[in-house]
Scaffold this active site. Structure first.
Site, PDB file in Angstrom:
ATOM      1  CE1 TYR A 156      -4.185   1.388  -0.264  1.00 55.44           C
ATOM      2  CE2 TYR A 156      -3.560   2.723   1.623  1.00 55.44           C
ATOM      3  CZ  TYR A 156      -4.420   2.443   0.580  1.00 55.44           C
ATOM      4  OH  TYR A 156      -5.521   3.241   0.380  1.00 55.44           O
ATOM      5  CE  LYS A 163      -7.025   6.236   0.472  1.00 53.47           C
ATOM      6  NZ  LYS A 163      -7.989   7.053  -0.288  1.00 53.47           N
TER       7      LYS A 163
END
Ligand code: NAD
Length: 256
Positions: A156, A163
Site C-alpha cells: 500500500y 491516506k
C-alpha cells in the site's frame, strides 16, 4: 416513509465504473431521496459515467480532474448555477503510480510521492474549498480512507502515507468548517475489489487475509460503505465530525 436524504443535493466525485465505491454511494443516496451530481475524471470515462448517471437518474454529470484548478473552478461555477445549493459532497478519489504499489516503500520517487499526495489527499482540501460556499445550510463532506493510513499494509506504501495526510486533512477541515455547520468525515473501508484496488500488488491476498481474520469473518460489501455514507450525510450523523469511521468487518481491531 421519506428517505433519509430527501431534499438534499449531493456532489459525488469518483465514479469510474459500476464497481466504484462512489457508485454504490450514489445508488444509496438516490434510494434515500437525494439529488445527485456525478463527475468524471476525463473523456475516457465520460460515456460510462453518463450511462451510470442515467441508470441512477442523476441530475447532472460534470467533468472534473482534481489536479486542475481550472476544472475545479468550472465545477464550482456549474454547481452554482445548478443545483445552486449543496448539502453533501463525497470525495472518493485516489491515485498512485502502479510501480509505487509494488516495490518497497523505500524506493518511492519524489514525483510518485507528490502525485499520490496531490490526487489522494490535497484534492480533498481543494474540493472542500470549492464546495463549501455552496453549502449554505451546512452539510456533510465525506472522503474514503483505508487502514494503510495508520498500519503498514504490504504494497500500500505511498498510498498509506497519502491516506494518513487525508485523515489529518479531515480533522483540520472539520475544525475550519465546523462553525459553518459543515461536517467532514472519512470512512475507512475494508478492501473491496475495484479498479483502483487491482493496481495494488497481491491485493487478492489482502482480501483473503481479511476474510479469515476479521471479526465478522468476511470482506466488506460496497453497500455497507454506502449505508455508512448515508448516515454521515443525513441528520442522523449531525453530531459527527472530524471522524474516521471504520466499515471493514471489524478487521482494524485485530492484533494478529
Ligand atoms: P475506483 O478506481 O473505482 O475509484 C477511484 C476514482 O478516483 C476513479 O473514479 C478515478 O477516476 C478517480 N480519480 C483518480 N485520479 C483522479 C483525478 N486526477 N481527478 C479526478 N478523479 C480522479 O476505486 P475505489 O476503490 O472505488 O476508490 C475510491 C476511494 O475509495 C479511493 O479514495 C480509495 O483509496 C478508497 N478506498 C478503496 C478501498 C478498496 O479496497 N477499493 C478501500 C478503502 C478505501
Amino acid at each position: 416513509m421519506p428517505g433519509l436524504l430527501e431534499g438534499k443535493n449531493a456532489l459525488i466525485l469518483g465514479v469510474a465504473n459500476r464497481w466504484s465505491l462512489a457508485f454504490a454511494i450514489a445508488r444509496a443516496f438516490r434510494r434515500e431521496g437525494a439529488e445527485v451530481v456525478l463527475t468524471y475524471q476525463g473523456e475516457r470515462q465520460r460515456a460510462t459515467v453518463e450511462d451510470l448517471a442515467d441508470e441512477l437518474g442523476a441530475a447532472a454529470v460534470l467533468a472534473c480532474d482534481v489536479t486542475s484548478d481550472e476544472n475545479l473552478d468550472r465545477l464550482a461555477a456549474d454547481l452554482k448555477s445548478s443545483p445552486g445549493r449543496l448539502d453533501c459532497v463525497v470525495h472518493s478519489i485516489a491515485f498512485a503510480n502502479r510501480e509505487d504499489l509494488a516495490r518497497p516503500f523505500l524506493e518511492t520517487s519524489r514525483s510518485g510521492y507528490l502525485l499520490a499526495q496531490e490526487i489522494s489527499s490535497y484534492s480533498l482540501v481543494a474540493v472542500a474549498r470549492a464546495a463549501a460556499p455552496l453549502m449554505r445550510s451546512g452539510g456533510s463532506i465525506i472522503t474514503l480512507s483505508y487502514l494503510g493510513a495508520s498500519r503498514v499494509v504490504p504494497n500500500y506504501n505511498v498510498m498509506g502515507v497519502a491516506k494518513a495526510a487525508l485523515e489529518a486533512s479531515v480533522r483540520y477541515l472539520a475544525s475550519d468548517l465546523g462553525p459553518k455547520n459543515i461536517r467532514v468525515n472519512a470512512i475507512s473501508a475494508g478492501p473491496v475489489k475495484t479498479a483502483s484496488a487491482r493496481g495494488i500488488k497481491d491485493f487478492s491476498k489482502v482480501l483473503s487475509g481479511v476474510a479469515q481474520k476479521a471479526p465478522l469473518r468476511r470482506n466488506t460489501d460496497p453497500g455497507e460503505v454506502a449505508d455508512a455514507a448515508v448516515f454521515l450525510a443525513s441528520e442522523l450523523g449531525r453530531g459527527v465530525t472530524g471522524n474516521v469511521l471504520f466499515v471493514d468487518a471489524g478487521f482494524q481491531v485485530m492484533g494478529l
